[in-house]
Design an enzyme around this catalytic site. Structure first.
Site, mmCIF file in Angstrom:
data_model
loop_
_atom_site.group_PDB
_atom_site.id
_atom_site.type_symbol
_atom_site.label_atom_id
_atom_site.label_comp_id
_atom_site.label_asym_id
_atom_site.label_seq_id
_atom_site.Cartn_x
_atom_site.Cartn_y
_atom_site.Cartn_z
ATOM 1 N N CYS A 69 0.208 -1.386 0.037
ATOM 2 C CA CYS A 69 0.264 -0.271 -0.241
ATOM 3 C C CYS A 69 1.361 1.088 0.142
ATOM 4 O O CYS A 69 0.514 2.419 -0.416
ATOM 5 C CB CYS A 69 -1.051 0.275 0.772
ATOM 6 S SG CYS A 69 -0.372 -0.033 2.526
ATOM 7 N N ASP A 71 2.475 2.820 2.246
ATOM 8 C CA ASP A 71 2.663 3.583 3.983
ATOM 9 C C ASP A 71 4.077 2.743 4.425
ATOM 10 O O ASP A 71 4.906 2.173 4.333
ATOM 11 C CB ASP A 71 1.335 2.291 4.588
ATOM 12 C CG ASP A 71 0.547 2.740 4.748
ATOM 13 O OD1 ASP A 71 0.186 3.582 3.847
ATOM 14 O OD2 ASP A 71 -1.152 2.225 5.238
ATOM 15 N N CYS A 95 -2.533 5.979 4.634
ATOM 16 C CA CYS A 95 -3.497 6.820 5.465
ATOM 17 C C CYS A 95 -3.817 6.356 6.400
ATOM 18 O O CYS A 95 -3.231 7.176 7.132
ATOM 19 C CB CYS A 95 -4.726 5.766 4.628
ATOM 20 S SG CYS A 95 -3.806 4.361 5.523
ATOM 21 N N CYS A 138 -2.488 -1.730 8.341
ATOM 22 C CA CYS A 138 -1.967 -0.280 9.520
ATOM 23 C C CYS A 138 -1.051 -0.348 10.989
ATOM 24 O O CYS A 138 -0.550 -0.213 11.164
ATOM 25 C CB CYS A 138 -2.853 0.773 9.857
ATOM 26 S SG CYS A 138 -3.278 1.509 7.377
#
Length: 167
Positions: A69, A71, A95, A138
């Site tokens: 993603c 991150d 995000c 996350c």
């Protein structure tokens, strides 16, 4: 100046997308349905953003990323002589859920011993923030960042080869 404008724009978008009582749930965009109010709070008001001196012996730095993603999370801890985490900072590129997970992680590690901080699990972070399954990575990043920062701190506490031989 640009940062202030971006902050106003972010707050305005949040107000429109996430708090509008007039829009039925089926008409909300996907991102608006995914973020719980706790995530929005940590995203709009992140705690402990910043950096500590990574060269300091009592500071541990963890840098982790999720290639899938994009991150990237940097989490730092500062530990006192008694082994208690007295400060924590983070910088995250990602995000809203990644930023919220980082922010919450720094709040939770403060005041804990190094050993206690190791007990923080991604499932606890995900539960506290009400993260949906698609955002669980996350919270995993936050747990990995905590562990990496603690490992870096412990590595700095070990005597260097030259120092150990002199004694």
């Amino acid at each position: 100046m640009a940062a202030a404008g971006a902050g106003r724009l972010r707050r305005a978008a949040s107000a429109l997308l996430l708090r509008s009582p007039r829009l039925p749930a089926r008409e909300l965009s996907a991102p608006a349905r995914l973020y719980h109010k706790k995530v929005v709070d940590h995203y709009e008001n992140p705690r402990n953003v910043g950096s500590l001196d990574k060269t300091s012996k009592n500071v541990g730095t963890g840098l982790v990323g999720a290639p899938a993603c994009g991150d990237v999370m940097k989490l730092q801890i500062q530990v006192d002589e008694q082994g208690k985490i007295v400060d924590a900072r983070f910088k995250t590129f990602g995000c809203g859920s990644a930023i919220a997970s980082s922010s919450l992680a720094t709040e939770w590690v403060k005041g804990k011993t190094v050993e206690e901080a190791l007990t923080i699990k991604n499932t606890d972070i995900a539960k506290e923030l009400c993260l949906p399954p698609v955002k669980l990575h996350c919270s995993m990043l936050a747990e990995d960042a905590i562990k990496a920062a603690l490992a870096d701190y412990r590595l700095k506490q070990e005597p260097k080869k030259g120092e150990a031989e002199k004694k």
